[in-house]
Motif scaffolding. Structure first.
Motif, PDB file in Angstrom:
ATOM      1  N   THR A   1      30.429  38.593  40.163  1.00  0.00           N
ATOM      2  CA  THR A   1      30.079  37.850  41.672  1.00  0.00           C
ATOM      3  C   THR A   1      30.070  36.681  41.754  1.00  0.00           C
ATOM      4  N   PHE A   2      29.200  35.860  40.863  1.00  0.00           N
ATOM      5  CA  PHE A   2      29.070  34.329  41.171  1.00  0.00           C
ATOM      6  C   PHE A   2      30.662  33.566  40.882  1.00  0.00           C
ATOM      7  N   LEU A   3      31.393  34.347  40.167  1.00  0.00           N
ATOM      8  CA  LEU A   3      32.722  33.757  39.730  1.00  0.00           C
ATOM      9  C   LEU A   3      33.532  33.862  41.116  1.00  0.00           C
ATOM     10  N   LEU A   4      33.618  35.040  41.719  1.00  0.00           N
ATOM     11  CA  LEU A   4      34.276  35.327  42.962  1.00  0.00           C
ATOM     12  C   LEU A   4      33.960  34.508  44.040  1.00  0.00           C
ATOM     13  N   SER A   5      32.505  34.440  44.119  1.00  0.00           N
ATOM     14  CA  SER A   5      31.723  33.563  45.109  1.00  0.00           C
ATOM     15  C   SER A   5      32.228  32.070  45.010  1.00  0.00           C
ATOM     16  N   LEU A   6      32.333  31.724  43.893  1.00  0.00           N
ATOM     17  CA  LEU A   6      32.394  30.167  43.754  1.00  0.00           C
ATOM     18  C   LEU A   6      34.044  29.723  44.155  1.00  0.00           C
ATOM     19  N   ILE A   7      34.929  30.931  44.030  1.00  0.00           N
ATOM     20  CA  ILE A   7      36.416  30.913  44.091  1.00  0.00           C
ATOM     21  C   ILE A   7      36.407  30.864  45.593  1.00  0.00           C
ATOM     22  N   PHE A   8      35.599  31.842  46.597  1.00  0.00           N
ATOM     23  CA  PHE A   8      35.648  31.843  47.861  1.00  0.00           C
ATOM     24  C   PHE A   8      35.079  30.608  48.460  1.00  0.00           C
ATOM     25  N   ALA A   9      33.894  30.036  47.991  1.00  0.00           N
ATOM     26  CA  ALA A   9      33.690  28.833  48.302  1.00  0.00           C
ATOM     27  C   ALA A   9      34.294  27.827  48.350  1.00  0.00           C
ATOM     28  N   ILE A  10      35.088  27.596  47.094  1.00  0.00           N
ATOM     29  CA  ILE A  10      36.099  26.582  47.156  1.00  0.00           C
ATOM     30  C   ILE A  10      37.329  26.747  48.214  1.00  0.00           C
ATOM     31  N   GLY A  11      37.747  28.092  48.177  1.00  0.00           N
ATOM     32  CA  GLY A  11      38.709  28.201  49.282  1.00  0.00           C
ATOM     33  C   GLY A  11      38.418  27.949  50.515  1.00  0.00           C
ATOM     34  N   MET A  12      37.180  28.374  50.900  1.00  0.00           N
ATOM     35  CA  MET A  12      36.548  28.068  52.195  1.00  0.00           C
ATOM     36  C   MET A  12      36.464  26.508  52.558  1.00  0.00           C
TER      37      MET A  12
ATOM     38  N   SER B   1      25.334  38.223  48.615  1.00  0.00           N
ATOM     39  CA  SER B   1      24.324  39.050  48.611  1.00  0.00           C
ATOM     40  C   SER B   1      24.825  40.341  48.529  1.00  0.00           C
ATOM     41  N   ILE B   2      25.944  40.633  49.122  1.00  0.00           N
ATOM     42  CA  ILE B   2      26.654  41.945  49.046  1.00  0.00           C
ATOM     43  C   ILE B   2      27.169  41.891  47.758  1.00  0.00           C
ATOM     44  N   GLY B   3      27.851  41.144  47.411  1.00  0.00           N
ATOM     45  CA  GLY B   3      28.695  41.041  45.916  1.00  0.00           C
ATOM     46  C   GLY B   3      27.591  41.528  45.093  1.00  0.00           C
ATOM     47  N   LEU B   4      26.377  40.658  44.899  1.00  0.00           N
ATOM     48  CA  LEU B   4      25.375  40.978  43.886  1.00  0.00           C
ATOM     49  C   LEU B   4      24.855  42.257  44.175  1.00  0.00           C
ATOM     50  N   ALA B   5      24.553  42.781  45.278  1.00  0.00           N
ATOM     51  CA  ALA B   5      24.041  44.157  45.371  1.00  0.00           C
ATOM     52  C   ALA B   5      25.122  45.105  44.979  1.00  0.00           C
ATOM     53  N   ALA B   6      26.289  44.945  45.078  1.00  0.00           N
ATOM     54  CA  ALA B   6      27.587  45.690  44.573  1.00  0.00           C
ATOM     55  C   ALA B   6      27.579  45.917  43.094  1.00  0.00           C
ATOM     56  N   GLY B   7      27.344  44.594  42.659  1.00  0.00           N
ATOM     57  CA  GLY B   7      27.514  44.290  41.197  1.00  0.00           C
ATOM     58  C   GLY B   7      26.314  44.740  40.489  1.00  0.00           C
ATOM     59  N   PHE B   8      25.105  44.714  40.925  1.00  0.00           N
ATOM     60  CA  PHE B   8      23.944  45.404  40.191  1.00  0.00           C
ATOM     61  C   PHE B   8      24.182  46.848  40.432  1.00  0.00           C
ATOM     62  N   TRP B   9      24.603  47.212  41.481  1.00  0.00           N
ATOM     63  CA  TRP B   9      24.736  48.875  41.581  1.00  0.00           C
ATOM     64  C   TRP B   9      25.857  49.241  40.449  1.00  0.00           C
ATOM     65  N   ALA B  10      26.990  48.623  40.380  1.00  0.00           N
ATOM     66  CA  ALA B  10      27.750  49.065  39.323  1.00  0.00           C
ATOM     67  C   ALA B  10      27.317  48.712  37.899  1.00  0.00           C
TER      68      ALA B  10
END
Length: 406
Positions: free
Chosen positions: A2-13, A139-148
């Motif tokens: 989740t953090f990796l994808l969020s970092l990629i998203f942040a860099i892209g944004m 937040s959504i990614g972490l929630a989904a990650g913790f659930w998975a």
């Protein structure tokens, strides 16, 4: 992840915002330049009476009272200048050298403070929006990650329990929202089928052993009625051997089928080793071999004493049949086991000799049933202990039950 994808998203944004601001600024400058060129073409420099608040129009020969940066940018043909102080209530100006209505080059400039403020506001808005989007995405990614992760942990725990022999372990996931749920349900179905097949196999083995004991007992009774002789003794010995094999199969099946801690008690490995030495020491001596007992800081474990006695008895029997002249019973720390100074076993066969009915003597010329170490392994698994086989120094085999949970 989740953090990796969020970092990629942040860099892209961030890259997207920087590009948007850069292209936006360029578009604004192009529009200002177009406006300046149109305004210059609509006036004549000799008719201009003076500067206004919103525009500066000067012949190139009349730039002396303007800040020096205007002169420098005019020499370059135009551009944007940032003044150190306000000039005519503006600090940022867009300057262009254009031809007036008579075709004479003139300097024309417009203040950009409003445009800069608008671009700054746009940038702040984009950065704030991206921060909010990133926060919700994270937040959504972490929630989904913790659930998975929770479901993966259930699956992993269930697999560990199945591997340790608890065939009743299940994930308990009934829903089917995604592939992980489908995987968990498939694992539960596989576990149910595995439990059924293993139970069927154990029941069949125990039933065969139990059903054959009756005709074997009858056969032994008939043999004992025969006249004394070498053949009668050999037949009785084989019958006793068969009976021992069936008894061992049934004991292994009962141990493997058991669950929970019923029959467990606190066992001091040192005291247990002393008791076993009193029982089996004379047996080893009678077989013309030397027996030794070694205790080094033995631990106290929670175990089934009868099962441990069976396991150690089997190890001593194996040492008597396949070992050398020295048989050692040891209790060291969390370990209890038996070692000998015989020929030993090649390490590549360690995983094989603990399987039921497996013997390195494929010709079956030596005594043994191939069930001794299988029973010891069943006892180890029943106690969630490790069955550790190693080479004895300098020769021989060392087998120990190492308790990891006391």
């Amino acid at each position: 992840m989740t953090f990796l994808l969020s970092l990629i998203f942040a860099i892209g944004m961030a890259i997207a915002i920087l590009l948007a601001l850069s292209f936006g600024r360029e578009a604004v400058m192009q529009r200002v330049d177009t406006s300046l060129a149109g305004l210059a073409a609509a006036v004549a420099s000799d008719e201009v009476e003076g500067d206004t608040f919103s525009v500066i129009i000067r012949p190139l020969s009349d730039l002396g009272d303007l800040p020096r940066k205007f002169t420098k940018v005019a020499e370059r043909g135009g551009g944007t200048i940032n003044l150190d102080r306000e000039f005519k209530r503006a600090e940022v100006w867009r300057v262009q050298i254009a031809n007036d209505s008579d075709g004479t080059p003139i300097l024309i400039a417009l203040p950009l403070d409003d445009s800069e403020d608008a671009l700054e506001l746009l940038g702040d808005t984009l950065w704030a929006t991206s921060a909010v989007v990133l926060f919700f995405t994270l937040s959504i990614g972490l929630a989904a990650g913790f659930w998975a992760q929770r479901r993966l942990r259930k699956i992993n725990t269930t697999l560990d329990q199945l591997a340790s022999g608890d065939l009743q372990a299940r994930t308990g996931i009934e829903r089917s929202f995604d592939d992980l749920d489908a995987l968990a349900r498939q694992l539960d179905r596989t576990a149910v089928e595995l439990e059924r097949l293993v139970a069927q196999t154990r029941h069949l083995s125990a039933s065969l052993a139990h059903d054959l004991r009756t005709p074997l007992a009858r056969l032994r009774a008939r043999l004992e009625m025969l006249p004394d002789g070498e053949e009668r003794g050999a037949a009785l010995e084989e019958a006793a051997r068969l009976s021992g094999i069936f008894d061992t199969i049934m004991r292994v099946a009962r141990i493997e089928a058991a669950h929970g801690t019923e029959g467990f008690e606190t066992v001091d490995l040192g005291e247990l080793a002393d008791e076993l030495a009193d029982i089996f020491g004379p047996v080893v001596d009678e077989n013309g071999k030397r027996f030794a007992l070694t205790c080094e800081n033995p631990a106290t474990v929670f175990a089934d004493r009868k099962m441990l006695v069976q396991a150690i008895a089997n190890l001593i029997q194996n040492a008597l049949v396949h070992g050398g002249q020295d048989v050692e019973l040891f209790a060291s720390g969390q370990e209890i086991g038996v070692s000998d100074n015989g020929a030993g076993v090649d390490t590549k066969f360690f995983s094989e000799i603990t399987k039921p009915m497996v013997r390195l003597d494929t010709a079956r010329e030596t005594d043994g049933t191939g069930l001794g170490l299988a029973l010891v392994r069943a006892v180890a698994e029943r106690h969630e202990a490790d069955l550790v086989l190693s080479e004895n120094n300098p020769t021989g085999l060392r087998v120990a039950l190492k308790f990891t949970k006391m």
